[in-house]
Design an enzyme around this catalytic site. Structure first.
Site: not given
Lengths: 454, 98
Positions: A64, A139, A163
């Site tokens: 990420k 996310s 997330s």
């Protein structure tokens, strides 16, 4: 989708080339923000030459874009850090690299990991791996999508309130949010320090177990890390509680049916399954949206345009701060910073922040009580399958409701994993959430493994 | 859904606390959003928390110490200075403060 064993004992250079080609073919999903082709190929050549070895030798992965990595940029999907090239690397990435894994690129997220759809990215939304009119979840949406598309066999992400788990659920992959303190957060963009965790996405529980085993452990650079407790376990017969407040009519009927089918499978496998009550569940989201913005407002104070990141033009220092922050943050970042500033401000502190932290104690107490009698708790991961891109974009509270099932474990620091269950009639993935007491991460993964259809 | 009333001045005051120079449109949008979010979280008022201790952290760790010793960083001064948007003679340069 791909599994880790496919990549072991074959040419690492070829693995990396294949992954990068697959990534380029899938550009339309907007799951990746950057590729670090040169560094990845250099490392792959060293694996093939026998200079780097380990349990993930030659296995490509994606991080990420809120993990600091070498050989490319780390943007947190924000304008503030657009173009930022870190001089150091996150401990989690270092540990994977020490076992021979190769980071091929960085995935899209809601800017600074604020959001549940990966629509709040300065680089545009990521599309769902199964249906490109739907959100990826968030996310860590990009990491979920690259795993679901088979570009890489695993990806890493952060989970502060869901997330990892929610995008795993929306894209049909396994997602692990470990016990708070399991994996070092050194070199990861901070969001809410009392609930931020590092975890992973994989296509099956055994691969997720291997990745967590490698990342877990104490780090002198993160004082909140626990001594390494993670050790793979054999599946055992468990007492399992299904949280009834998570299975009401407020939850999509197909999601409930899918969770029920998974629960029936647990019963058929010989586990004891009972309905249990967690009355504080309904307050968890309200607690979360006080505590987490408060921590965000504090953590994001460091983005001032002085020492790193992008600075706006202004003639005085106040102007530099104000304009850099206005230009660098997305609307959702500002919303959370403002809410956090409000609940921490004098006059409101007791009514909001202190009350929320007391309510958090009540929530943790209810979990503790359930874990006296049950090994594992079950809920849906999210009340719905992936929603349409744009559907919740104008109503922040509606968007926050997507986190209602995942925030309780975050507030209590508990391990929780998302495992794929039966998809909806339209083919959208659905995830089941397994929650355990602190340090029971390996047991949750063993249970998930035992229920996977070969 | 309940909302909590937040004035435009409240929003501007918060923006000042948070060092955000917002546009007028942003102030309007945030006024509505903050009111709605505070309205949602106000449901915690229903809970009786008399005598309940707040939870600020969820590790079972306490007082994690390290040696008070200098450790060399693997990141050098020049690399860090290079991250700053503006620098001059080994120092980070900012606009006039006073």
């Amino acid at each position: 989708m791909s599994v880790i064993s496919d990549y072991i004992g074959v040419s690492a250079v070829q693995n990396v080339k294949n992954a990068i080609e697959a990534a380029k073919r899938s550009e339309g999903f907007n799951a990746l923000l950057s590729l670090s082709e040169e560094r990845a190929l250099e490392r792959a050549a060293k694996v093939d030459a026998g200079e780097i070895s380990g349990r993930l030798a030659g296995v490509p992965f994606v991080a990420k874009d809120n993990f600091l990595t070498l050989g490319g940029t780390t943007t947190a999907a924000s304008d503030f850090l657009r173009g930022f090239a870190s001089p150091l690397q996150a401990t989690a990435v270092e540990r994977l690299e020490a076992e021979g894994a190769i980071c091929i690129g960085k995935s899209n997220l809601d800017a600074f990991a604020h959001g549940g759809s990966t629509e709040n990215s300065a680089f545009g939304p990521t599309k769902n791996a199964v249906d490109d009119t739907k959100v990826a979840g968030g996310s860590s949406g990009g990491s979920a999508v690259v795993t679901a598309l088979g570009i890489v066999p695993f990806a890493i992400g952060t989970d502060t309130g869901g997330s990892i788990r929610q995008p795993a659920s929306f894209n049909g992959v396994v997602g692990v949010k470990p016990t708070y303190g399991t994996v070092s957060r050194y070199g990861v963009v901070a969001m809410a320090s009392s609930t931020d965790t590092i975890g992973c996405f994989a296509t099956n529980a055994a691969d997720a177990e291997l990745v967590m085993d490698i990342m877990a452990g104490k780090d002198a650079n993160d004082m909140t890390t626990l001594p390494d407790f993670f050790a793979p376990e054999q599946p055992a017969t468990l007492k399992i509680g299904v949280i009834k407040e998570a299975m009401t009519d407020d939850v999509d009927a197909e999601v409930r049916a899918s969770v029920q089918a998974y629960v029936d499978g647990l019963k058929a496998a010989g586990h004891t399954v009972e309905d249990v009550s967690l009355p504080m569940l309904k307050y968890a989201l309200a607690i979360y949206y006080i505590v987490v913005p408060a921590e965000i407002s504090s953590n994001l104070a460091r983005y001032d345009g002085i020492r790193y990141g992008n600075r706006a033009d202004a003639t005085d220092l106040t102007g530099v701060y104000g304009k850099s922050r206005d230009a660098g943050f997305m609307a959702e970042n500002k919303r959370r910073i403002m809410i956090g500033s409000y609940v921490l401000s004098s006059g409101f502190f007791d009514a909001y922040y202190l009350q929320a932290q007391k309510a958090r104690t009540l929530l943790i107490g209810e979990f503790d009580k359930l874990f006296e009698r049950y090994d594992t708790l079950v809920t849906p991961v999210a009340p719905t399958p992936a929603f349409a891109i744009g559907e919740n974009a104008t109503d922040p509270v509606k968007m926050y409701l997507a986190d209602v099932m995942t925030v309780p474990a975050s507030l209590a620091g508990l391990p929780a994993i998302s495992v794929p269950a039966n998809p909806t009639a339209a083919g959208l993935p659905v995830g089941v959430q397994l929650i355990g007491p602190r340090r029971s991460d390996a047991r949750l993964l063993a249970l998930a493994k035992s229920q996977e259809v070969a | 859904m309940t909302t909590t009333s937040v004035t435009r001045d409240d929003v501007l005051h918060l923006a000042q606390l948070a060092s955000l120079q917002l546009t007028d449109d942003e102030v309007d949008a945030l006024q509505a959003d903050i009111g709605n979010i505070l309205g949602y979280v106000a449901q915690l008022d229903e809970l009786d928390t008399e005598g309940v201790e707040p939870t600020y952290q969820v590790t079972d760790l306490e007082n994690v110490w390290r040696d008070d010793a200098v450790r060399l960083s693997n990141v050098g001064r020049q690399e860090l200075l290079a991250l700053a948007p503006d620098s001059h003679k080994n120092q980070i340069k900012v606009p006039k403060v006073l």
